[in-house]
Design an enzyme around this catalytic site. Structure first.
Site: not given
Length: 195
Positions: A166, A24
């Site tokens: 997840r 970034e």
């Protein structure tokens, strides 16, 4: 993230060379942020040169310290793959610099995929490649990842949970340790923290 950058600086100064690949920020932006962290002067003040003589001296001292730190930045603002990071790490190790840590900020922006997979498959490929790289180089990796945006909308408990990552491939399976950061004062305005 700024915390990952602080960890990288700390490890470099106390334990040896660190490679920090940022997806970034450019090298110049990382250097400016490190100087801001070191001096306590805001990045905005540094960018606009709105500093007094005493602060200028502190900036020069911090810049010299930065120059001597064994912290190597890898600019990935135009995109990086794990193989490019691995090549750079091997190059540094080949120059006799035994890396103490590799930081990849942040993992979900790595571009290991060929563009034919689903997002979850892409993230699984990245996390597995990072795990292989850590084992092959025998170097610990610190890889910040973003959590599921819906985590902040939980009403009862907003503490980070393993399930919050997840849906981002196999990050939670491939990691040896998962750390979730939480600041109660950001969620509950009535919370006070002692400094």
């Amino acid at each position: 993230s700024q915390i990952a950058h602080q960890v990288a600086l700390h490890v470099a100064r106390r334990h040896g060379p660190v490679l920090m690949a940022s997806l970034e920020m450019s090298d110049q932006e990382l250097t400016a942020r490190a100087i801001a962290m070191e001096t306590g002067i805001s990045a905005e003040a540094l960018a606009t040169h709105a500093i007094d003589e005493g602060e200028a001296a502190a900036v020069l001292a911090a810049a010299e310290k930065q120059h001597n730190d064994p912290l190597h930045y890898m600019d990935g603002s135009d995109g990086l793959t794990t193989s490019q990071i691995r090549s750079r790490a091997m190059q540094l190790q080949g120059q006799g610099q035994r890396l103490a840590l590799i930081v990849v900020d942040y993992g979900q922006l790595l571009q290991d995929n060929k563009g034919n997979n689903s997002s979850v498959e892409d993230q699984t490929l990245v996390s597995r490649n990072l795990k292989r790289m850590a084992r092959a180089l025998d170097v610990p990796l610190l890889v910040p990842v973003q959590i599921n945006r819906q985590a902040g909308s939980r009403v009862s408990d907003q503490h980070p949970k393993l399930s919050d990552i997840r849906e981002s491939g196999s990050w939670e399976q491939d990691a040896d340790v998962v750390i979730g950061l939480y600041r109660d004062e950001l969620v509950n305005p009535e919370t006070t923290t002692e400094r």
